[in-house]
Design an enzyme around this catalytic site. Structure first.
Site, PDB file in Angstrom:
ATOM      1  N   ARG A 171       2.334  -0.719  -4.981  1.00 34.97           N
ATOM      2  CA  ARG A 171       2.381  -2.122  -4.571  1.00 34.97           C
ATOM      3  C   ARG A 171       1.356  -2.368  -3.702  1.00 34.97           C
ATOM      4  O   ARG A 171       1.497  -1.762  -2.344  1.00 34.97           O
ATOM      5  CB  ARG A 171       3.394  -2.787  -4.484  1.00 34.97           C
ATOM      6  CG  ARG A 171       4.288  -2.916  -3.464  1.00 34.97           C
ATOM      7  CD  ARG A 171       4.689  -1.612  -2.807  1.00 34.97           C
ATOM      8  NE  ARG A 171       5.735  -1.031  -3.846  1.00 34.97           N
ATOM      9  CZ  ARG A 171       7.049  -1.315  -3.873  1.00 34.97           C
ATOM     10  NH1 ARG A 171       7.630  -2.080  -3.498  1.00 34.97           N
ATOM     11  NH2 ARG A 171       7.417  -0.291  -4.782  1.00 34.97           N
TER      12      ARG A 171
ATOM     13  N   GLY B  41       0.793  -1.011   0.185  1.00 34.16           N
ATOM     14  CA  GLY B  41      -0.047  -0.074  -0.096  1.00 34.16           C
ATOM     15  C   GLY B  41       0.781   1.180  -0.079  1.00 34.16           C
ATOM     16  O   GLY B  41       0.694   2.062   0.730  1.00 34.16           O
ATOM     17  N   HIS B  42       1.915   1.197  -0.940  1.00 37.12           N
ATOM     18  CA  HIS B  42       2.889   2.350  -0.925  1.00 37.12           C
ATOM     19  C   HIS B  42       3.615   2.102  -2.134  1.00 37.12           C
ATOM     20  O   HIS B  42       3.545   1.118  -2.927  1.00 37.12           O
ATOM     21  CB  HIS B  42       3.635   2.506   0.029  1.00 37.12           C
ATOM     22  CG  HIS B  42       4.472   1.399   0.704  1.00 37.12           C
ATOM     23  ND1 HIS B  42       4.291   0.483   1.538  1.00 37.12           N
ATOM     24  CD2 HIS B  42       5.701   0.921  -0.096  1.00 37.12           C
ATOM     25  CE1 HIS B  42       5.280  -0.335   1.426  1.00 37.12           C
ATOM     26  NE2 HIS B  42       6.002  -0.257   0.427  1.00 37.12           N
ATOM     27  N   ALA B  43       4.309   3.364  -2.425  1.00 42.79           N
ATOM     28  CA  ALA B  43       5.321   3.270  -3.655  1.00 42.79           C
ATOM     29  C   ALA B  43       6.611   3.771  -3.066  1.00 42.79           C
ATOM     30  O   ALA B  43       6.700   4.365  -2.035  1.00 42.79           O
ATOM     31  CB  ALA B  43       4.813   3.968  -4.854  1.00 42.79           C
TER      32      ALA B  43
ATOM     33  N   LEU C  78       6.037   6.820  -0.755  1.00 41.08           N
ATOM     34  CA  LEU C  78       4.768   7.515  -0.918  1.00 41.08           C
ATOM     35  C   LEU C  78       3.741   6.659  -0.376  1.00 41.08           C
ATOM     36  O   LEU C  78       3.471   5.652  -0.941  1.00 41.08           O
ATOM     37  CB  LEU C  78       4.757   7.663  -2.618  1.00 41.08           C
ATOM     38  CG  LEU C  78       5.695   8.671  -3.050  1.00 41.08           C
ATOM     39  CD1 LEU C  78       5.800   8.293  -4.663  1.00 41.08           C
ATOM     40  CD2 LEU C  78       5.163   9.980  -2.926  1.00 41.08           C
TER      41      LEU C  78
END
Ligand code: TYD
Length: 145
Positions: free
Chosen positions: A102, A55-57, A127
């Site tokens: 992802r 749940g982030h990049a 992010l």
């Protein structure tokens, strides 16, 4: 990151298998099987059923994600296109390039998600908010034009 990445820059890397009667061995070496220098390794395990991770990049980080045991899904999203990879082989690694959102889910019981990473841990590289991720990518697009 200078170029704007897409989910098609992410791919499965087939890792070598050293077959033995007593079992298999897979090795990953810097700039050989993995196209970066590994600075950090971490692994996820004991993941409760139905739980999701990620749940982030990342802005700069490159990663190779391996299902060292069991299976799980990795959902990649470049803000435009989504690709889902099911990882269930210890001799395959999913290369994830920077700038890709992802999520990991559908972890099988006892699965182990091994991650080889190109940089040390840096919260500033994350992010974590999806809207901020989209804005960050849009800003990169503007810079490219
Ligand atoms: P995070 O990357 O958000 O995990 P996931 O995407 O699997 O849910 O990290 C979870 C927590 O662990 C977060 O508080 C930061 C910490 N952490 C470190 O301290 N060092 C690391 O190398 C990693 C990957 C996470």
């Amino acid at each position: 990151m200078t170029n704007i990445t897409t989910v098609y820059d992410c791919s499965i890397i087939e890792l070598p298998i050293n077959h033995r009667e007593k079992g298999n061995l897979t090795v990953v070496e810097n700039e050989k099987e993995v196209p970066f220098n590994v600075q950090r390794i971490y692994y996820l395990y004991d993941i409760p059923g139905g739980e999701s991770r990620g749940g982030h990049a990342h802005k700069e980080l490159r990663q190779l994600i391996v299902a060292a045991s069991g299976s799980f899904d990795v959902i990649l999203n470049d803000g435009n296109i989504k690709r889902v990879f099911t990882l269930n082989r210890s001799y395959q690694g999913l290369l994830v390039v920077p700038g890709i959102w992802r999520e990991l889910d559908s972890f099988s019981s006892g699965s182990v998600c091994l991650v080889l990473a190109s940089h040390a841990y840096d919260e500033m590289d994350y992010l974590r908010d999806y809207e901020s991720f989209l804005k960050w990518r849009a800003n990169l697009n503007l810079k490219k034009i």
